[in-house]
Design a protein around this motif. Structure first.
Motif, mmCIF file in Angstrom:
data_model
loop_
_atom_site.group_PDB
_atom_site.id
_atom_site.type_symbol
_atom_site.label_atom_id
_atom_site.label_comp_id
_atom_site.label_asym_id
_atom_site.label_seq_id
_atom_site.Cartn_x
_atom_site.Cartn_y
_atom_site.Cartn_z
ATOM 1 N N THR A 45 -56.605 23.895 -24.046
ATOM 2 C CA THR A 45 -57.518 23.350 -23.127
ATOM 3 C C THR A 45 -56.592 23.802 -21.657
ATOM 4 O OG1 THR A 45 -58.698 22.363 -24.202
ATOM 5 C CG2 THR A 45 -59.424 22.083 -21.863
ATOM 6 N N ALA A 46 -57.118 24.586 -20.815
ATOM 7 C CA ALA A 46 -56.498 24.738 -19.252
ATOM 8 C C ALA A 46 -57.574 23.953 -18.393
ATOM 9 C CB ALA A 46 -56.279 25.719 -19.155
ATOM 10 N N ILE A 47 -56.938 23.562 -17.042
ATOM 11 C CA ILE A 47 -57.802 22.391 -16.387
ATOM 12 C C ILE A 47 -57.615 23.155 -15.122
ATOM 13 C CG2 ILE A 47 -57.520 20.701 -15.044
ATOM 14 C CD1 ILE A 47 -57.106 18.318 -17.510
ATOM 15 N N MET A 48 -58.359 23.440 -14.054
ATOM 16 C CA MET A 48 -58.266 24.953 -12.972
ATOM 17 C C MET A 48 -59.438 24.165 -12.023
ATOM 18 S SD MET A 48 -57.955 28.655 -14.407
ATOM 19 C CE MET A 48 -56.916 28.770 -13.002
ATOM 20 N N GLY A 49 -58.612 24.384 -11.239
ATOM 21 C CA GLY A 49 -60.127 24.051 -10.013
ATOM 22 C C GLY A 49 -58.859 24.399 -8.651
ATOM 23 N N PRO A 50 -58.644 24.084 -7.581
ATOM 24 C CA PRO A 50 -59.052 24.491 -6.068
ATOM 25 C C PRO A 50 -58.155 23.002 -5.769
ATOM 26 C CG PRO A 50 -61.696 24.687 -6.130
ATOM 27 C CD PRO A 50 -61.000 24.023 -7.328
ATOM 28 N N LEU A 200 -49.179 26.137 -35.284
ATOM 29 C CA LEU A 200 -48.534 24.909 -36.170
ATOM 30 C C LEU A 200 -49.917 23.663 -35.829
ATOM 31 C CD1 LEU A 200 -45.279 24.808 -33.911
ATOM 32 C CD2 LEU A 200 -45.883 25.223 -36.518
ATOM 33 N N GLY A 201 -50.815 24.179 -35.567
ATOM 34 C CA GLY A 201 -51.427 23.126 -35.334
ATOM 35 C C GLY A 201 -51.797 22.118 -34.097
ATOM 36 N N GLN A 202 -50.942 22.115 -33.096
ATOM 37 C CA GLN A 202 -50.731 21.709 -32.007
ATOM 38 C C GLN A 202 -52.371 21.673 -30.847
ATOM 39 O OE1 GLN A 202 -48.309 19.705 -30.862
ATOM 40 N NE2 GLN A 202 -49.559 18.921 -29.951
ATOM 41 N N THR A 203 -52.196 20.549 -30.158
ATOM 42 C CA THR A 203 -53.510 19.893 -29.054
ATOM 43 C C THR A 203 -52.321 20.596 -27.622
ATOM 44 O OG1 THR A 203 -54.352 19.029 -30.529
ATOM 45 C CG2 THR A 203 -55.033 18.694 -28.563
ATOM 46 N N ILE A 204 -53.261 21.504 -26.799
ATOM 47 C CA ILE A 204 -52.450 21.665 -26.126
ATOM 48 C C ILE A 204 -53.075 20.771 -24.948
ATOM 49 C CG2 ILE A 204 -51.130 22.624 -23.967
ATOM 50 C CD1 ILE A 204 -49.167 24.017 -26.735
ATOM 51 N N VAL A 205 -52.778 20.071 -23.788
ATOM 52 C CA VAL A 205 -53.896 19.984 -22.045
ATOM 53 C C VAL A 205 -53.035 20.573 -21.005
ATOM 54 C CG1 VAL A 205 -54.915 18.729 -20.822
ATOM 55 C CG2 VAL A 205 -55.892 18.391 -23.502
ATOM 56 N N MET A 206 -53.112 21.801 -20.706
ATOM 57 C CA MET A 206 -52.603 22.731 -19.482
ATOM 58 C C MET A 206 -53.660 22.434 -18.124
ATOM 59 S SD MET A 206 -50.943 25.830 -19.441
ATOM 60 C CE MET A 206 -52.146 26.950 -19.200
ATOM 61 N N VAL A 207 -52.230 22.015 -17.062
ATOM 62 C CA VAL A 207 -53.047 22.036 -15.932
ATOM 63 C C VAL A 207 -51.932 23.602 -15.136
ATOM 64 C CG1 VAL A 207 -53.324 20.731 -13.559
ATOM 65 C CG2 VAL A 207 -53.569 19.329 -15.399
ATOM 66 N N THR A 208 -53.050 24.157 -14.502
ATOM 67 C CA THR A 208 -52.620 25.267 -14.081
ATOM 68 C C THR A 208 -53.174 25.825 -12.989
ATOM 69 O OG1 THR A 208 -51.564 27.544 -14.535
ATOM 70 C CG2 THR A 208 -53.510 26.950 -15.924
ATOM 71 N N HIS A 209 -52.597 26.317 -12.016
ATOM 72 C CA HIS A 209 -53.610 26.797 -11.047
ATOM 73 C C HIS A 209 -53.053 28.730 -11.303
ATOM 74 C CE1 HIS A 209 -49.096 28.525 -9.940
ATOM 75 N NE2 HIS A 209 -49.864 29.574 -8.755
#
Length: 249
Positions: A45-50, A200-209
């Motif tokens: 999952t990526a988290i995005m926004g201004p 590998l079944g990993q869970t990833i949460v990423m903040v990116t612009h």
């Protein structure tokens, strides 16, 4: 975009009515305003926004690096907002992995020593087979004896990825992991993160612009002014760009 921000599959992290306020009185700033969102296990999952939308605050609260003013944050069955500092420290060490924009490698240690360091500090021994699998997938087998100054930026970030994965965390939080990398190195690291979820079944949460980085994710959660503003599933660079334009980013 859809209005439903709760993933139907098992959640690695569940956030309910999360509010984060900095300061008090006339100087109070609401960074997050009643945010409810789940991050699915085995998904990227990526988290995005201004700028100023609250995306880094959301990640820091979800990872136990910052405290909530109100609301609930659950890692599996554990309620983070009820934990004391010592228990929260153990949870971050044992169940969460971190990848940051700065690689945070110790310059006097080899790549192999940097990868193992957190587990050794915790008095734990890595699974040799798992270690070798991660190193192989990341293409670091011939770089383990090198110190950070002898590695490219992309290789250093891959070492940081291996370090985060070695303890088999329930979730990895990545804060702008490609922010210091050129486009080629960024693609290498993002490709590995994608494979770590798929293979590998990993869970990833990423903040990116970066819309290109976000296109590697299964899902993009969008924030604006501290509130949820929608989501994208199976994002592409173009759909992410369109969504950000609508938010005024």
């Amino acid at each position: 975009m859809t209005a439903n921000l709760t993933v139907a599959t098992r959640a690695a992290v569940s956030i309910n009515e999360l509010t984060k306020v900095y300061g008090s009185g006339d100087t109070a700033v609401t960074a997050l305003d009643r945010v409810s969102v789940d991050f699915a296990r085995g998904h990227f999952t990526a988290i995005m926004g201004p700028s100023g939308s609250g995306k880094s605050t959301l990640m820091h609260c979800a990872a136990g690096l910052d405290t909530a003013s109100r609301g609930s944050i659950r890692l599996g069955d554990e309620e983070l907002t009820r934990l004391r500092d010592s228990a929260l420290t153990r949870l971050r060490r044992d169940r969460i992995g971190f990848i940051f924009q700065a690689f945070n490698l110790l310059p006097t240690l080899t790549a192999a020593e940097n990868i193992r360091l957190p587990m050794e500090l915790a008095g734990r021994r890595p699974d040799p087979a798992w270690h070798d699998q991660i190193v192989g997938v990341l293409g670091l087998a011939d770089r383990l004896a090198h110190r950070p100054a002898q590695l490219s930026g992309g290789q250093q970030q891959r070492v940081a990825c291996a370090r985060a994965l070695l303890a088999r965390p329930e979730v990895i939080f990545a804060d702008e992991p490609t922010g210091n990398l050129d486009s080629h190195s960024s693609a290498e690291v993002l490709g590995f993160l994608r494979r770590s979820v798929r293979d590998l079944g990993q869970t990833i949460v990423m903040v990116t612009h970066d819309p290109v980085a976000a296109s590697y994710a299964d899902r993009v959660v969008l924030l604006s002014d501290g509130r949820l503003a929608g989501e994208l599933t199976e994002p592409t660079t173009d759909t992410v760009l369109d969504a950000l334009r609508r938010l005024g980013a």
